[in-house]
Design a protein around this motif. Structure first.
Motif, PDB file in Angstrom:
ATOM      1  N   LEU A 169       0.844  -1.194   0.000  1.00 46.16           N
ATOM      2  CA  LEU A 169       0.000   0.000   0.000  1.00 46.16           C
ATOM      3  C   LEU A 169       0.876   1.239   0.000  1.00 46.16           C
ATOM      4  CD1 LEU A 169      -2.573   1.735   0.464  1.00 46.16           C
ATOM      5  CD2 LEU A 169      -2.297   1.262   2.924  1.00 46.16           C
ATOM      6  N   GLY A 170       0.646   2.141  -0.947  1.00 48.56           N
ATOM      7  CA  GLY A 170       1.294   3.443  -0.940  1.00 48.56           C
ATOM      8  C   GLY A 170       0.403   4.432  -0.215  1.00 48.56           C
ATOM      9  N   LEU A 171       0.899   5.045   0.862  1.00 48.15           N
ATOM     10  CA  LEU A 171       0.060   5.885   1.711  1.00 48.15           C
ATOM     11  C   LEU A 171       0.652   7.279   1.868  1.00 48.15           C
ATOM     12  CD1 LEU A 171      -2.513   5.827   3.446  1.00 48.15           C
ATOM     13  CD2 LEU A 171      -1.057   5.252   5.407  1.00 48.15           C
ATOM     14  N   ASP A 172      -0.156   8.288   1.561  1.00 43.82           N
ATOM     15  CA  ASP A 172       0.187   9.688   1.789  1.00 43.82           C
ATOM     16  C   ASP A 172      -0.389  10.061   3.148  1.00 43.82           C
ATOM     17  OD1 ASP A 172       0.472  12.426   1.873  1.00 43.82           O
ATOM     18  OD2 ASP A 172      -0.300  12.786  -0.143  1.00 43.82           O
ATOM     19  N   LEU A 173       0.463  10.417   4.101  1.00 41.06           N
ATOM     20  CA  LEU A 173      -0.011  10.705   5.454  1.00 41.06           C
ATOM     21  C   LEU A 173      -0.843  11.983   5.543  1.00 41.06           C
ATOM     22  CD1 LEU A 173       3.086   9.650   7.583  1.00 41.06           C
ATOM     23  CD2 LEU A 173       0.840   8.524   7.448  1.00 41.06           C
ATOM     24  N   GLU A 174      -0.838  12.804   4.492  1.00 41.77           N
ATOM     25  CA  GLU A 174      -1.717  13.969   4.491  1.00 41.77           C
ATOM     26  C   GLU A 174      -3.158  13.557   4.213  1.00 41.77           C
ATOM     27  OE1 GLU A 174      -0.514  17.217   2.101  1.00 41.77           O
ATOM     28  OE2 GLU A 174       1.561  17.185   2.784  1.00 41.77           O
ATOM     29  N   TYR A 175      -3.334  12.404   3.569  1.00 43.93           N
ATOM     30  CA  TYR A 175      -4.672  11.911   3.255  1.00 43.93           C
ATOM     31  C   TYR A 175      -4.760  10.419   3.596  1.00 43.93           C
ATOM     32  CZ  TYR A 175      -4.422  16.184   0.470  1.00 43.93           C
ATOM     33  OH  TYR A 175      -4.240  17.482   0.062  1.00 43.93           O
ATOM     34  N   PRO A 176      -4.644  10.055   4.880  1.00 40.56           N
ATOM     35  CA  PRO A 176      -4.665   8.633   5.263  1.00 40.56           C
ATOM     36  C   PRO A 176      -6.096   8.112   5.362  1.00 40.56           C
ATOM     37  CG  PRO A 176      -4.365   9.990   7.204  1.00 40.56           C
ATOM     38  CD  PRO A 176      -4.432  10.944   6.036  1.00 40.56           C
ATOM     39  N   ALA A 177      -6.769   8.035   4.223  1.00 37.91           N
ATOM     40  CA  ALA A 177      -8.195   7.717   4.179  1.00 37.91           C
ATOM     41  C   ALA A 177      -8.474   6.284   4.617  1.00 37.91           C
ATOM     42  CB  ALA A 177      -8.728   7.936   2.761  1.00 37.91           C
ATOM     43  N   ASP A 178      -9.532   6.114   5.397  1.00 38.23           N
ATOM     44  CA  ASP A 178      -9.925   4.779   5.842  1.00 38.23           C
ATOM     45  C   ASP A 178     -10.312   3.885   4.671  1.00 38.23           C
ATOM     46  OD1 ASP A 178      -9.463   5.377   8.471  1.00 38.23           O
ATOM     47  OD2 ASP A 178     -11.558   5.724   9.003  1.00 38.23           O
ATOM     48  N   ASP A 179     -10.951   4.450   3.637  1.00 39.37           N
ATOM     49  CA  ASP A 179     -11.330   3.645   2.473  1.00 39.37           C
ATOM     50  C   ASP A 179     -10.104   3.008   1.831  1.00 39.37           C
ATOM     51  OD1 ASP A 179     -13.994   4.206   2.754  1.00 39.37           O
ATOM     52  OD2 ASP A 179     -13.999   5.855   1.323  1.00 39.37           O
ATOM     53  N   LEU A 180      -9.046   3.771   1.707  1.00 42.97           N
ATOM     54  CA  LEU A 180      -7.824   3.289   1.071  1.00 42.97           C
ATOM     55  C   LEU A 180      -7.137   2.235   1.931  1.00 42.97           C
ATOM     56  CD1 LEU A 180      -5.552   3.424  -1.039  1.00 42.97           C
ATOM     57  CD2 LEU A 180      -4.658   5.427   0.170  1.00 42.97           C
ATOM     58  N   ILE A 181      -6.929   2.551   3.202  1.00 42.99           N
ATOM     59  CA  ILE A 181      -6.261   1.607   4.093  1.00 42.99           C
ATOM     60  C   ILE A 181      -7.102   0.343   4.246  1.00 42.99           C
ATOM     61  CG2 ILE A 181      -5.338   1.234   6.403  1.00 42.99           C
ATOM     62  CD1 ILE A 181      -4.950   4.284   6.595  1.00 42.99           C
ATOM     63  N   GLY A 182      -8.408   0.529   4.397  1.00 35.41           N
ATOM     64  CA  GLY A 182      -9.292  -0.625   4.573  1.00 35.41           C
ATOM     65  C   GLY A 182      -9.246  -1.577   3.397  1.00 35.41           C
ATOM     66  N   TYR A 183      -9.212  -1.031   2.181  1.00 40.87           N
ATOM     67  CA  TYR A 183      -9.147  -1.897   1.010  1.00 40.87           C
ATOM     68  C   TYR A 183      -7.880  -2.733   1.030  1.00 40.87           C
ATOM     69  CZ  TYR A 183      -9.115  -3.580  -3.778  1.00 40.87           C
ATOM     70  OH  TYR A 183      -9.066  -4.409  -4.881  1.00 40.87           O
ATOM     71  N   ALA A 184      -6.744  -2.091   1.342  1.00 45.59           N
ATOM     72  CA  ALA A 184      -5.462  -2.804   1.329  1.00 45.59           C
ATOM     73  C   ALA A 184      -5.404  -3.862   2.424  1.00 45.59           C
ATOM     74  CB  ALA A 184      -4.322  -1.809   1.495  1.00 45.59           C
ATOM     75  N   VAL A 185      -5.866  -3.524   3.622  1.00 47.58           N
ATOM     76  CA  VAL A 185      -5.826  -4.481   4.731  1.00 47.58           C
ATOM     77  C   VAL A 185      -6.735  -5.669   4.437  1.00 47.58           C
ATOM     78  CG1 VAL A 185      -6.269  -4.830   7.182  1.00 47.58           C
ATOM     79  CG2 VAL A 185      -5.247  -2.701   6.412  1.00 47.58           C
ATOM     80  N   GLU A 186      -7.918  -5.398   3.904  1.00 50.62           N
ATOM     81  CA  GLU A 186      -8.839  -6.483   3.585  1.00 50.62           C
ATOM     82  C   GLU A 186      -8.286  -7.363   2.466  1.00 50.62           C
ATOM     83  OE1 GLU A 186     -12.585  -4.723   2.760  1.00 50.62           O
ATOM     84  OE2 GLU A 186     -12.865  -3.993   4.809  1.00 50.62           O
ATOM     85  N   ALA A 187      -7.631  -6.740   1.481  1.00 52.15           N
ATOM     86  CA  ALA A 187      -7.021  -7.520   0.398  1.00 52.15           C
ATOM     87  C   ALA A 187      -5.966  -8.460   0.946  1.00 52.15           C
ATOM     88  CB  ALA A 187      -6.412  -6.587  -0.652  1.00 52.15           C
ATOM     89  N   ALA A 188      -5.168  -7.977   1.894  1.00 57.61           N
ATOM     90  CA  ALA A 188      -4.164  -8.843   2.516  1.00 57.61           C
ATOM     91  C   ALA A 188      -4.834  -9.921   3.361  1.00 57.61           C
ATOM     92  CB  ALA A 188      -3.219  -8.003   3.372  1.00 57.61           C
ATOM     93  N   ALA A 189      -5.879  -9.555   4.080  1.00 54.60           N
ATOM     94  CA  ALA A 189      -6.544 -10.505   4.984  1.00 54.60           C
ATOM     95  C   ALA A 189      -7.173 -11.664   4.228  1.00 54.60           C
ATOM     96  CB  ALA A 189      -7.595  -9.782   5.816  1.00 54.60           C
TER      97      ALA A 189
END
Length: 300
Positions: A169-189
């Motif tokens: 996951l490439g993450l910009d800390l200025e825009y750490p959106a839950d939608d983005l992080i959630g998609y990546a974590v769920e994909a890994a899970a």
């Protein structure tokens, strides 16, 4: 991000690349226990679809949509597959489908003379849809095989039994959106795969006082601050998905370059796009050059 209606949609145009992408979509639908929907937008071959239809008499002409559905139904017999043929222009039809899907999957056309390193041509349907869709769009390069998303196995061992490669996951800390992080974590899970979160930073372009290359002291302080921020951002996700290993990487430099390096040996790369805006420089870089499938996730 659009919550979707619990379906994975794959765009079909009859090409080998789109069939490879549809097979990836079928595997993803199976992992997420969702139905697969096929959309064929090609005015040249409009034929009423029967999906799936494995009992068509020999010699009866099938549409590209029918052929794809039959092939996928044989490869994924337990999967719920349905499809639709439309005369609507491809980009318009796919963007409409994105509004009704959890994920949209598209294939690449590849670069002439560089099939093995196929990326996504600027101005292509795939790139245009990824830049405007309401749901995550996964771009799958031509030639992608099921074994490409798993670790290498010993001779005689079934590839389907091998562990999945990491999700990046490439993450910009200025825009750490839950939608983005959630998609990546769920994909890994759903893959029982590790997740690597990469944050690459450079001095803000609009801050003329910031040096092009920070001093050692400034760089160390900024990196430490960003590491703490990244750890804090991911803390709740680690609690929510305790069985998914999550590692962090904070680096100074061009985000696109660092994501390309991090995605070497990855099974999926996830990048974000702010809703209502065009693809950023880093997203365009990885889309055009990355070797693994890349998911572009819109977020607020």
């Amino acid at each position: 991000m659009n919550s979707g209606t619990g379906t994975i949609t794959a765009g079909i145009d009859g090409s080998r690349a789109s069939l490879d992408a549809a097979d990836w979509a079928a595997r993803e639908a199976g992992r997420r226990r969702l139905p697969l929907r096929l959309l064929h937008a090609d005015i040249r071959h409009r034929v009423p679809a029967r999906v799936p239809d494995v009992d068509v008499p020999a010699g009866c002409t099938r549409s590209a949509l029918d052929r794809a559905a039959v092939q996928l139904s044989y490869a994924h017999p337990a999967l719920d597959i349905a499809g639709r043929d439309t005369e609507t222009p491809a980009v318009t039809a796919l963007l409409a489908a994105a509004g009704e899907s959890e994920t949209l999957v598209l294939g690449s056309r590849g670069r002439t003379g560089h099939t093995a390193l196929a990326g996504f041509l600027p101005g292509s349907v795939a790139l245009a849809v990824a830049a405007a869709a309401a749901c995550p769009v996964v771009l799958v390069r031509a030639g992608e095989l099921p074994g490409d998303e798993r670790e290498s196995t010993l001779v005689g061992t079934s590839p389907s039994a091998a562990p999945y490669l990491p999700v990046v996951l490439g993450l910009d800390l200025e825009y750490p959106a839950d939608d983005l992080i959630g998609y990546a974590v769920e994909a890994a899970a759903v893959r029982s795969a590790p997740l690597l979160v990469v944050h690459a930073w450079t001095p803000r372009a609009y801050d003329r006082r910031a040096p092009a290359v920070p001093s050692d002291g400034d760089a160390h302080d900024q990196e430490a601050t960003r590491r703490r921020a990244l750890t804090g951002t991911l803390r709740s996700w680690r609690h929510k998905f305790p069985e998914t290993p999550v590692s962090e990487q904070v680096v100074h430099g061009d985000p696109g370059d660092h994501l390309l390096k991090a995605s070497t040996g990855a099974g999926l790369l996830v990048v974000g796009r702010r809703a209502g805006e065009r693809l950023g420089r880093a997203a365009r870089t990885v889309i055009q050059q990355v070797a693994c499938p890349v998911a572009v996730v819109p977020h607020g």
